[in-house]
Design a protein around this motif. Structure first.
Motif, mmCIF file in Angstrom:
data_model
loop_
_atom_site.group_PDB
_atom_site.id
_atom_site.type_symbol
_atom_site.label_atom_id
_atom_site.label_comp_id
_atom_site.label_asym_id
_atom_site.label_seq_id
_atom_site.Cartn_x
_atom_site.Cartn_y
_atom_site.Cartn_z
ATOM 1 N N TYR A 60 37.691 37.701 45.110
ATOM 2 C CA TYR A 60 37.288 38.031 43.608
ATOM 3 C C TYR A 60 37.103 38.763 42.456
ATOM 4 O O TYR A 60 37.250 38.470 41.014
ATOM 5 C CB TYR A 60 36.666 37.101 43.666
ATOM 6 N N GLY A 61 37.356 39.794 43.051
ATOM 7 C CA GLY A 61 37.124 41.740 42.197
ATOM 8 C C GLY A 61 36.796 43.008 42.734
ATOM 9 O O GLY A 61 37.043 42.844 44.413
ATOM 10 N N LEU A 62 37.839 43.554 42.475
ATOM 11 C CA LEU A 62 38.875 44.787 42.904
ATOM 12 C C LEU A 62 38.167 46.096 41.563
ATOM 13 O O LEU A 62 38.246 45.825 40.802
ATOM 14 C CB LEU A 62 39.642 44.840 43.856
ATOM 15 N N SER A 63 37.686 46.812 42.342
ATOM 16 C CA SER A 63 37.954 48.655 41.473
ATOM 17 C C SER A 63 37.760 49.582 41.992
ATOM 18 O O SER A 63 37.965 49.779 42.814
ATOM 19 C CB SER A 63 36.709 48.470 41.188
ATOM 20 N N ILE A 64 38.372 50.313 41.862
ATOM 21 C CA ILE A 64 39.123 52.215 41.794
ATOM 22 C C ILE A 64 38.529 53.005 40.718
ATOM 23 O O ILE A 64 38.184 52.712 40.204
ATOM 24 C CB ILE A 64 40.802 52.012 41.570
#
Length: 517
Positions: A60-64
């Motif tokens: 439900y959430g991704l970050s780089i």
């Protein structure tokens, strides 16, 4: 290499035969090239890897994140994560990338994961992907994610063997992505792209920044984006809402007090300004700041010093201030409820966030984002939203702006039938146009119309990718989508197979290709 014995080759070979059929060899080529190249290529490959992660374990959430040696990780892009989850991700990435050769363990039952794409060195920044899962990982999902993690092992082994690091000067670190996006915000409109450029210009200034805009437009997100992109990002971001605290307590909370200064002062309190030392103080709703306290705030902004209640002498502080308000401060000045000199002090660098009705092209993008976000966060299986429902939502003026739209989409997700489509009948009555209050359904099948439109959009995107040699950036520009992230979201929503549109071997090592059989 002796430090990476066998690289779990048996797992990699097994996974290539797994039901998910991950194109391991293609991923190896892509990540190995990215690990020894600049940040632009690395960012491109990480976005593609996120698609593979999504196929393996729904998130439900991704970050780089990127990391320069000796500094805290910097957020480059995030989707679906709350502020506390972003902070947790920053800590996990910092801990992981600070240990040479460290690769986190991914086990069944985990609810989050971290992929290291490149370790930081003296000449190249490190990078990592952090994500939160919809539900705890099963053993097969954890196994496949470990296989993808082995790819990162291979990439680092490749770099260590080749010794082929590309110098990464300041101009390379400041990539095109950072200049055209705002961490934590979703948009495609030119109006918000202009806001992003304004943020880029003022992010490292020590002068006060004033963010204006109607309630619900995301002024607090703009303030947090300025901090996260600035040179002060490693220090604290301290928010304070001037309208949420009784007037008689604001001075003590901001400037601090000594024990015994007044009744109830049972201990020393340093104050929020000192808590933000070398970082950022965010004064939300500054238009509601009491007039009697404004001279003291003005002195702090002009001289960089504060006078704690009970102290004999003022003290110097190093704090950058971001203020925000939904009110017309010029009108407040005319009405003698806001000091003119304070207004000129805070308004030198002003960023105006446009209301949602002035950037209607963002509505469909936000609908897509919030549908995915709330469906996954609430573990709801939603087939989609009909074209007619989208049109109704786009026609609404949204007086509450993005906050109102987010609340409506969450309500639609929770009230929609399991595995069903969101239709106009699900939309709140005050949003529906008058024609829906006067006329009953005409018998059309929105689902069929939606399927036809999706099929048309799928063909257009596929053809655009082919015409542009499967280059996502050029295809996104040709389609007028404004950013690569938007095209990646459409690829996920329309279920366009990764192997299909990246089959062409036009950029060896960059594209994720399905192995031929």
């Amino acid at each position: 290499m002796s430090s990476l014995p066998e690289l779990r080759s048996s797992i990699v070979e097994q996974t290539s035969l797994d039901q998910n059929n991950l194109p391991i060899s293609a991923i190896v080529r892509a990540v190995c090239q990215a690990a020894s190249s600049g940040p632009d290529l690395l960012y491109e490959v990480m976005l593609k890897l996120s698609l593979m992660v999504e196929a393996t374990a729904p998130t439900y959430g991704l970050s780089i994140w990127t990391l320069t040696t000796g500094q805290r990780p910097r957020l480059k892009w995030a989707e679906g994560l709350e502020e506390d989850e972003i902070e947790k991700g920053q800590n996990v990435v910092a801990e992981t990338l600070s240990i040479a050769g460290a690769f986190p363990t991914i086990a069944a039952g985990s609810s989050a994961f971290c992929f290291v794409l490149a370790a930081p060195t003296g000449r190249r920044e490190g990078a990592a992907l952090y994500g939160c899962c919809v539900r705890p990982l099963t053993e097969p999902q954890a196994k496949n994610l470990r296989a993808l993690l082995d790819v990162a092992h291979l990439a680092h082994a490749h770099v260590a063997t080749a010794r082929n690091e590309v110098p990464n000067g300041p101009e390379a670190l400041d990539s095109r992505v950072a200049k055209s996006s705002l961490p934590g915000m979703v948009f495609t409109s030119r109006a918000m792209a202009d806001v992003a450029r304004d943020v880029e210009r003022v992010k490292d200034s020590d002068s006060t920044v004033l963010v204006t805009g109607e309630s619900g437009t995301g002024k607090d997100l703009i303030a947090r984006a300025i901090h996260r992109l600035s040179k002060r990002s490693e220090k604290e971001f301290v928010p304070f809402n001037c309208s949420a605290v009784p007037a008689e307590l604001i001075e003590s909370m901001l400037f601090g007090h000594r024990k015994g200064t007044f009744t109830g002062a049972l201990s020393d309190h340093e104050g929020l300004i000192r808590a933000a030392e070398n970082g950022t103080l965010f004064l939300d709703e500054i238009g509601d700041l009491p007039l009697t306290l404004q001279p003291k705030l003005l002195r702090f902004l002009q001289d960089g010093e504060i006078h704690t209640l009970g102290d004999r002498m003022p003290r110097k502080v190093n704090v950058r201030v971001i203020a925000a308000t939904h009110k017309n401060i010029e009108e407040l000045v005319r009405n003698k409820v806001f000091r003119e000199d304070l207004y000129y002090r805070i308004a030198a660098l002003t960023i105006k966030v446009p209301p949602l009705r002035e950037r209607p092209e963002d509505v469909s993008t936000l609908i897509s984002y919030f549908l995915t976000h709330y469906a996954r966060r609430n573990d709801r299986a939603i087939a989609g939203i009909t074209w007619e429902a989208i049109r109704i939502l786009e026609e609404h003026t949204w007086p509450g702006n993005v906050r109102e739209l987010a609340a409506e989409i969450e309500r639609l997700v929770l009230y929609a039938d399991e595995n069903g489509y969101i239709t106009p009948e699900h939309i709140s009555g005050h949003i529906l146009p008058q024609r829906f209050h006067d006329v009953t359904s005409d018998g059309r099948s929105p689902e069929n119309l939606e399927a036809l439109l999706d099929d048309y959009e799928r063909r257009v995107i596929t053809e655009a990718l082919k015409r542009n040699d499967c280059n996502v950036a050029r295809a996104s520009e040709a389609l007028g989508l404004g950013s690569r992230q938007t095209l990646y979201k459409k690829l996920k929503r329309l279920a366009i197979d990764i192997g299909d549109f990246l089959q062409e071997d036009t950029e060896p090592g960059l594209q994720l290709r399905t192995p031929t059989r």
